[in-house]
Write a protein that holds these residues in place. Structure first.
Motif, PDB file in Angstrom:
ATOM      1  N   THR A 138      37.528-119.125  59.161  1.00  0.00           N
ATOM      2  CA  THR A 138      37.154-119.584  60.722  1.00  0.00           C
ATOM      3  C   THR A 138      37.729-121.050  60.606  1.00  0.00           C
ATOM      4  O   THR A 138      37.829-121.734  59.608  1.00  0.00           O
ATOM      5  CB  THR A 138      35.781-119.875  60.668  1.00  0.00           C
ATOM      6  OG1 THR A 138      35.094-120.693  59.784  1.00  0.00           O
ATOM      7  CG2 THR A 138      34.885-118.581  60.539  1.00  0.00           C
ATOM      8  N   TYR A 154      36.359-120.386  65.624  1.00  0.00           N
ATOM      9  CA  TYR A 154      36.778-119.104  65.901  1.00  0.00           C
ATOM     10  C   TYR A 154      37.125-118.416  64.607  1.00  0.00           C
ATOM     11  O   TYR A 154      37.516-119.105  63.483  1.00  0.00           O
ATOM     12  CB  TYR A 154      38.281-119.458  66.594  1.00  0.00           C
ATOM     13  CG  TYR A 154      38.949-118.097  66.886  1.00  0.00           C
ATOM     14  CD1 TYR A 154      38.630-117.621  68.208  1.00  0.00           C
ATOM     15  CD2 TYR A 154      40.000-117.651  66.236  1.00  0.00           C
ATOM     16  CE1 TYR A 154      39.078-116.403  68.452  1.00  0.00           C
ATOM     17  CE2 TYR A 154      40.559-116.456  66.427  1.00  0.00           C
ATOM     18  CZ  TYR A 154      40.367-115.558  67.516  1.00  0.00           C
ATOM     19  OH  TYR A 154      40.899-114.457  67.847  1.00  0.00           O
ATOM     20  N   CYS A 155      36.767-117.154  64.441  1.00  0.00           N
ATOM     21  CA  CYS A 155      37.045-116.566  63.181  1.00  0.00           C
ATOM     22  C   CYS A 155      38.187-115.557  63.502  1.00  0.00           C
ATOM     23  O   CYS A 155      38.284-114.885  64.421  1.00  0.00           O
ATOM     24  CB  CYS A 155      35.634-115.574  63.134  1.00  0.00           C
ATOM     25  SG  CYS A 155      35.855-114.261  62.001  1.00  0.00           S
ATOM     26  N   ASP A 156      39.155-115.797  62.340  1.00  0.00           N
ATOM     27  CA  ASP A 156      40.205-115.026  62.299  1.00  0.00           C
ATOM     28  C   ASP A 156      39.945-113.460  61.806  1.00  0.00           C
ATOM     29  O   ASP A 156      40.799-112.897  62.290  1.00  0.00           O
ATOM     30  CB  ASP A 156      41.107-115.716  61.283  1.00  0.00           C
ATOM     31  CG  ASP A 156      41.625-117.140  61.630  1.00  0.00           C
ATOM     32  OD1 ASP A 156      41.767-117.200  63.093  1.00  0.00           O
ATOM     33  OD2 ASP A 156      42.100-117.949  61.024  1.00  0.00           O
ATOM     34  N   SER A 157      39.033-113.369  61.358  1.00  0.00           N
ATOM     35  CA  SER A 157      38.745-112.070  61.009  1.00  0.00           C
ATOM     36  C   SER A 157      38.297-110.871  61.929  1.00  0.00           C
ATOM     37  O   SER A 157      38.921-109.906  62.092  1.00  0.00           O
ATOM     38  CB  SER A 157      37.616-111.823  59.584  1.00  0.00           C
ATOM     39  OG  SER A 157      38.003-112.577  58.583  1.00  0.00           O
ATOM     40  N   CYS A 158      37.225-111.380  62.843  1.00  0.00           N
ATOM     41  CA  CYS A 158      36.652-110.416  63.913  1.00  0.00           C
ATOM     42  C   CYS A 158      37.282-111.125  65.190  1.00  0.00           C
ATOM     43  O   CYS A 158      36.890-110.398  66.268  1.00  0.00           O
ATOM     44  CB  CYS A 158      35.388-110.367  63.844  1.00  0.00           C
ATOM     45  SG  CYS A 158      34.331-111.742  64.148  1.00  0.00           S
ATOM     46  N   ARG A 159      37.959-111.969  65.162  1.00  0.00           N
ATOM     47  CA  ARG A 159      38.512-112.653  66.370  1.00  0.00           C
ATOM     48  C   ARG A 159      37.507-112.857  67.687  1.00  0.00           C
ATOM     49  O   ARG A 159      37.745-112.491  68.681  1.00  0.00           O
ATOM     50  CB  ARG A 159      39.585-111.636  66.957  1.00  0.00           C
ATOM     51  CG  ARG A 159      40.788-111.591  65.844  1.00  0.00           C
ATOM     52  CD  ARG A 159      41.984-110.619  66.397  1.00  0.00           C
ATOM     53  NE  ARG A 159      42.819-110.503  65.275  1.00  0.00           N
ATOM     54  CZ  ARG A 159      43.799-111.163  65.166  1.00  0.00           C
ATOM     55  NH1 ARG A 159      44.155-112.042  65.940  1.00  0.00           N
ATOM     56  NH2 ARG A 159      44.636-111.107  64.128  1.00  0.00           N
ATOM     57  N   GLN A 160      36.558-113.459  67.315  1.00  0.00           N
ATOM     58  CA  GLN A 160      35.503-114.148  68.118  1.00  0.00           C
ATOM     59  C   GLN A 160      35.282-115.266  67.995  1.00  0.00           C
ATOM     60  O   GLN A 160      35.354-116.000  67.046  1.00  0.00           O
ATOM     61  CB  GLN A 160      34.217-113.073  67.913  1.00  0.00           C
ATOM     62  CG  GLN A 160      34.278-111.795  68.062  1.00  0.00           C
ATOM     63  CD  GLN A 160      32.836-111.176  68.084  1.00  0.00           C
ATOM     64  OE1 GLN A 160      32.145-111.263  69.024  1.00  0.00           O
ATOM     65  NE2 GLN A 160      32.489-110.492  67.039  1.00  0.00           N
ATOM     66  N   SER A 161      34.942-116.014  69.083  1.00  0.00           N
ATOM     67  CA  SER A 161      34.431-117.271  69.163  1.00  0.00           C
ATOM     68  C   SER A 161      32.916-117.431  68.857  1.00  0.00           C
ATOM     69  O   SER A 161      32.346-116.545  69.194  1.00  0.00           O
ATOM     70  CB  SER A 161      34.689-118.244  70.432  1.00  0.00           C
ATOM     71  OG  SER A 161      36.204-118.135  70.633  1.00  0.00           O
TER      72      SER A 161
END
Ligand SMILES: [Zn+2]
Length: 168
Positions: A138, A154-161
């Motif tokens: 993140t 921002y999470c790079d794994s699930c692409r959610q803020s």
């Protein structure tokens, strides 16, 4: 004195706590002001009640709203004279939050604050787990989220803020 002590009706005090437990945080509706440890103490005398509260952040814009909600709920619970004191000398910390409260935050989609201690600078560098997928990949997107109390990640794994409750 002891005679006055006997006049304190425990059930009245419990009634006040129960009413306060239904006051939601204006920004995090899954948490009550009691969960957030914002309510410090409650004193009842007959049908009158005095509440001592600590603001989470100095000058938190939600403070007036909280005070208003406290008044409304206690009035609904049947109290007559309601006094809400804001104790600006006591300090609030995210360390006051219990594990069940932090779990409620996580389920709500807000990363809970880490435990703060003397290793503060290290704590701030620790990776933040995504509340949705648990990944630590993140990045801090903005030091300020929707409110001063939160940071945007921002999470790079699930692409959610997601927001994180700022440790304090
Ligand atoms: Zn994620």
């Amino acid at each position: 004195m002891s005679s006055e002590q006997k006049q304190i009706d425990i059930s009245v005090e419990e009634k006040a706590w129960k009413a306060l437990n239904s006051v939601q945080d204006p920004e995090i509706p899954v948490l009550s002001l009691v969960d957030l440890q914002i309510i410090r103490s409650v004193r009842t005398k007959g049908n009158d009640v005095e509440v001592e509260m600590t603001p989470t952040f100095m000058g938190c814009p939600a403070l007036d709203r909280m005070k208003e909600d406290i008044q409304v709920r206690l009035r609904e619970a049947g109290f007559d004279e309601i006094t809400v004191n804001v104790d600006r000398t006591s300090s609030w910390s995210t360390d006051l939050l219990t594990e069940p409260t932090k779990e409620k935050l996580r389920v709500f989609g807000i990363a809970p604050p880490p435990k703060m201690n003397e290793t503060l600078p290290v704590t701030l560098l620790l990776p933040v787990s995504c509340p949705f997928c648990g990944s630590t990949k993140t990045n801090l997107e903005s030091p300020f989220g929707s409110t001063l109390c939160k940071q945007l990640y921002y999470c790079d794994s699930c692409r959610q803020s997601f927001e994180r409750f700022k440790p304090l």
